[in-house]
Design a protein around this motif. Sequence first.
Motif, mmCIF file in Angstrom:
data_model
loop_
_atom_site.group_PDB
_atom_site.id
_atom_site.type_symbol
_atom_site.label_atom_id
_atom_site.label_comp_id
_atom_site.label_asym_id
_atom_site.label_seq_id
_atom_site.Cartn_x
_atom_site.Cartn_y
_atom_site.Cartn_z
ATOM 1 N N ARG A 105 -5.816 -23.593 -13.325
ATOM 2 C CA ARG A 105 -4.415 -23.211 -13.336
ATOM 3 C C ARG A 105 -4.122 -22.253 -12.189
ATOM 4 N NH1 ARG A 105 -1.080 -19.137 -15.128
ATOM 5 N NH2 ARG A 105 0.918 -19.781 -15.952
ATOM 6 N N ARG A 106 -3.160 -22.613 -11.335
ATOM 7 C CA ARG A 106 -2.763 -21.755 -10.231
ATOM 8 C C ARG A 106 -1.568 -20.921 -10.671
ATOM 9 N NH1 ARG A 106 -1.536 -25.335 -6.053
ATOM 10 N NH2 ARG A 106 0.680 -25.254 -6.523
ATOM 11 N N ALA A 107 -1.726 -19.616 -10.689
ATOM 12 C CA ALA A 107 -0.654 -18.730 -11.150
ATOM 13 C C ALA A 107 0.453 -18.660 -10.111
ATOM 14 C CB ALA A 107 -1.205 -17.334 -11.425
ATOM 15 N N GLY A 108 1.652 -18.333 -10.584
ATOM 16 C CA GLY A 108 2.789 -18.231 -9.686
ATOM 17 C C GLY A 108 2.664 -17.057 -8.733
ATOM 18 N N THR A 109 2.951 -17.287 -7.462
ATOM 19 C CA THR A 109 2.865 -16.254 -6.434
ATOM 20 C C THR A 109 4.141 -16.253 -5.614
ATOM 21 O OG1 THR A 109 0.461 -16.563 -6.271
ATOM 22 C CG2 THR A 109 1.548 -15.399 -4.463
ATOM 23 N N LEU A 125 4.241 -8.759 -2.401
ATOM 24 C CA LEU A 125 3.478 -9.852 -2.988
ATOM 25 C C LEU A 125 3.549 -9.729 -4.500
ATOM 26 C CD1 LEU A 125 1.395 -12.200 -2.910
ATOM 27 C CD2 LEU A 125 -0.395 -10.435 -2.795
ATOM 28 N N GLU A 126 3.987 -10.793 -5.176
ATOM 29 C CA GLU A 126 4.113 -10.800 -6.633
ATOM 30 C C GLU A 126 3.175 -11.843 -7.222
ATOM 31 O OE1 GLU A 126 8.292 -10.731 -8.096
ATOM 32 O OE2 GLU A 126 8.785 -10.823 -5.949
ATOM 33 N N LEU A 127 2.428 -11.445 -8.226
ATOM 34 C CA LEU A 127 1.519 -12.336 -8.944
ATOM 35 C C LEU A 127 1.918 -12.332 -10.409
ATOM 36 C CD1 LEU A 127 -1.870 -11.157 -7.368
ATOM 37 C CD2 LEU A 127 -0.455 -13.103 -6.656
ATOM 38 N N ASN A 128 2.304 -13.489 -10.932
ATOM 39 C CA ASN A 128 2.768 -13.597 -12.306
ATOM 40 C C ASN A 128 1.709 -14.235 -13.195
ATOM 41 O OD1 ASN A 128 5.698 -12.708 -12.244
ATOM 42 N ND2 ASN A 128 5.690 -14.238 -10.614
ATOM 43 N N LYS A 136 2.721 -8.997 -14.695
ATOM 44 C CA LYS A 136 3.131 -9.256 -13.317
ATOM 45 C C LYS A 136 2.667 -8.096 -12.444
ATOM 46 C CE LYS A 136 7.413 -8.759 -11.759
ATOM 47 N NZ LYS A 136 8.839 -9.006 -11.438
ATOM 48 N N ALA A 137 1.993 -8.419 -11.366
ATOM 49 C CA ALA A 137 1.510 -7.409 -10.429
ATOM 50 C C ALA A 137 2.277 -7.537 -9.126
ATOM 51 C CB ALA A 137 0.013 -7.565 -10.187
ATOM 52 N N GLU A 138 2.693 -6.406 -8.578
ATOM 53 C CA GLU A 138 3.423 -6.371 -7.311
ATOM 54 C C GLU A 138 2.703 -5.419 -6.356
ATOM 55 O OE1 GLU A 138 8.004 -6.895 -8.981
ATOM 56 O OE2 GLU A 138 7.266 -4.937 -8.349
ATOM 57 N N PHE A 139 2.563 -5.863 -5.122
ATOM 58 C CA PHE A 139 1.971 -5.031 -4.076
ATOM 59 C C PHE A 139 2.975 -4.969 -2.924
ATOM 60 C CE2 PHE A 139 -1.393 -7.106 -6.446
ATOM 61 C CZ PHE A 139 -2.164 -6.016 -6.842
ATOM 62 N N LEU A 140 3.403 -3.757 -2.585
ATOM 63 C CA LEU A 140 4.460 -3.563 -1.601
ATOM 64 C C LEU A 140 3.949 -2.720 -0.440
ATOM 65 C CD1 LEU A 140 5.710 -3.016 -4.745
ATOM 66 C CD2 LEU A 140 7.814 -3.277 -3.452
ATOM 67 N N ALA A 149 5.008 4.852 11.072
ATOM 68 C CA ALA A 149 4.827 5.274 9.681
ATOM 69 C C ALA A 149 4.703 4.044 8.793
ATOM 70 C CB ALA A 149 6.010 6.130 9.234
ATOM 71 N N TYR A 150 3.986 4.212 7.697
ATOM 72 C CA TYR A 150 3.790 3.093 6.787
ATOM 73 C C TYR A 150 3.657 3.614 5.354
ATOM 74 C CZ TYR A 150 -1.088 4.562 7.203
ATOM 75 O OH TYR A 150 -2.234 5.300 7.207
ATOM 76 N N GLY A 151 3.814 2.709 4.410
ATOM 77 C CA GLY A 151 3.688 3.057 3.007
ATOM 78 C C GLY A 151 3.081 1.901 2.234
ATOM 79 N N ALA A 152 2.514 2.205 1.086
ATOM 80 C CA ALA A 152 1.894 1.181 0.246
ATOM 81 C C ALA A 152 2.092 1.555 -1.213
ATOM 82 C CB ALA A 152 0.412 1.051 0.566
ATOM 83 N N LYS A 153 2.496 0.572 -2.002
ATOM 84 C CA LYS A 153 2.729 0.788 -3.427
ATOM 85 C C LYS A 153 2.167 -0.375 -4.220
ATOM 86 C CE LYS A 153 7.017 3.418 -2.715
ATOM 87 N NZ LYS A 153 8.455 3.522 -3.033
ATOM 88 N N ALA A 154 1.867 -0.102 -5.476
ATOM 89 C CA ALA A 154 1.408 -1.145 -6.398
ATOM 90 C C ALA A 154 2.151 -0.947 -7.720
ATOM 91 C CB ALA A 154 -0.103 -1.060 -6.616
ATOM 92 N N ASN A 155 2.741 -2.012 -8.213
ATOM 93 C CA ASN A 155 3.506 -1.960 -9.457
ATOM 94 C C ASN A 155 2.962 -2.992 -10.437
ATOM 95 O OD1 ASN A 155 5.158 -0.152 -8.050
ATOM 96 N ND2 ASN A 155 6.620 -1.741 -7.505
ATOM 97 N N PHE A 156 2.994 -2.646 -11.721
ATOM 98 C CA PHE A 156 2.519 -3.555 -12.760
ATOM 99 C C PHE A 156 3.531 -3.585 -13.900
ATOM 100 C CE2 PHE A 156 -1.146 -1.905 -10.509
ATOM 101 C CZ PHE A 156 -1.862 -3.056 -10.213
ATOM 102 N N HIS A 157 3.868 -4.795 -14.340
ATOM 103 C CA HIS A 157 4.808 -4.998 -15.441
ATOM 104 C C HIS A 157 4.088 -5.801 -16.521
ATOM 105 C CE1 HIS A 157 8.317 -4.187 -12.628
ATOM 106 N NE2 HIS A 157 7.320 -4.441 -11.796
#
Length: 324
Positions: A105-109, A125-128, A136-140, A149-157
């Motif tokens: 099974r290939r998860a939605g990206t 990048l969103e991984l459902n 759902k994992a998000e990497f921004l 300048a740069y930034g990096a975030k990771a979100n999880f729902h």
Amino acid sequence: MSIPAFSDIAKSSNDLLSKDFYHLSAAAIELKNTTPNNVAFKVTGKSTHDSATSGLLEGKYTDKSSGIYFKRFTIHSDFPSGSYSPIDFLLDYSQGQAHLLMFYRRAGTTITQSWNTANVLDTKLELNDTIAKGLKAEFLGNFLPATKAYGAKANFHFKQPNFHARAFFDIIKGPTANVDVVIGQDGFLLGGSMGYDVAKAALTSHSLAVGYSVPAYTASITATNNLSVFSAAYYHKVNAQVEAGAKSTWDSKAGSQVGLEVAAKYRLDPVSFAKVKINDRGVAAVAYNVLLRPGVTLGLGASFDTQKLDQATHKVGTSFTFEA
């Protein structure tokens, strides 16, 4: 009804009070298009009443989840024809042979890339449902070429029938973490959020909210900014044509003044609607939205300071949306 995220407990009333009021920009345009290979492009441009302009170019690619069966080998034996269930490893009986199959099974990206007129590059990048069902994992990431300048975030729902939790991590700044949780049962909602600075090992913020939500109406009370700002919101879908809502806000650190906004939406016909709102300071806003033809939407809006009708404080705005 599904359990909303903490920030969406009062979403129905907030949307009624804030969305589709076009006076905030003197002019706005939005172009949307989706290619056959699931790449969605969006271009937006805005001109403010101060003659400042801004724009955004966004591309989004969605790889929908799918299931693929791979034949591993064939077992020669007399098996009756039958069906199988989609588990990890399957036996397919056909023509007197047993075929051992593996289920993949290939998860939605979803990948979103945007570039705006402030010269900021954003990537998400969103991984459902990849790690677990309902997660759902998000990497921004963002990059400013001019300053490097740069930034990096990771979100999880994580969402389940009676539970909705989110975690937001700023990896570069701090690092910091913001976590919120909402639980619900029979329309009743209870939620809380907190912010934590990992470097300082200190709690930076906390908020609480309670609400009640059914298809016809929602009501909520939230306490934010370390329980110093209180707001009560109400939304009612009167019928298929009429919606009404209100929100009151009190900042305990600013004084005893309570802010109040009320709004209503009326659907004139299947392709158009009108909205109106007014606040405790006497500022009223009206809006009109109409689908001119398939894919072309026009929005008109204006705001008036009813206490200063003789002064140049009023605003008028227009919006065009083109969608292919």
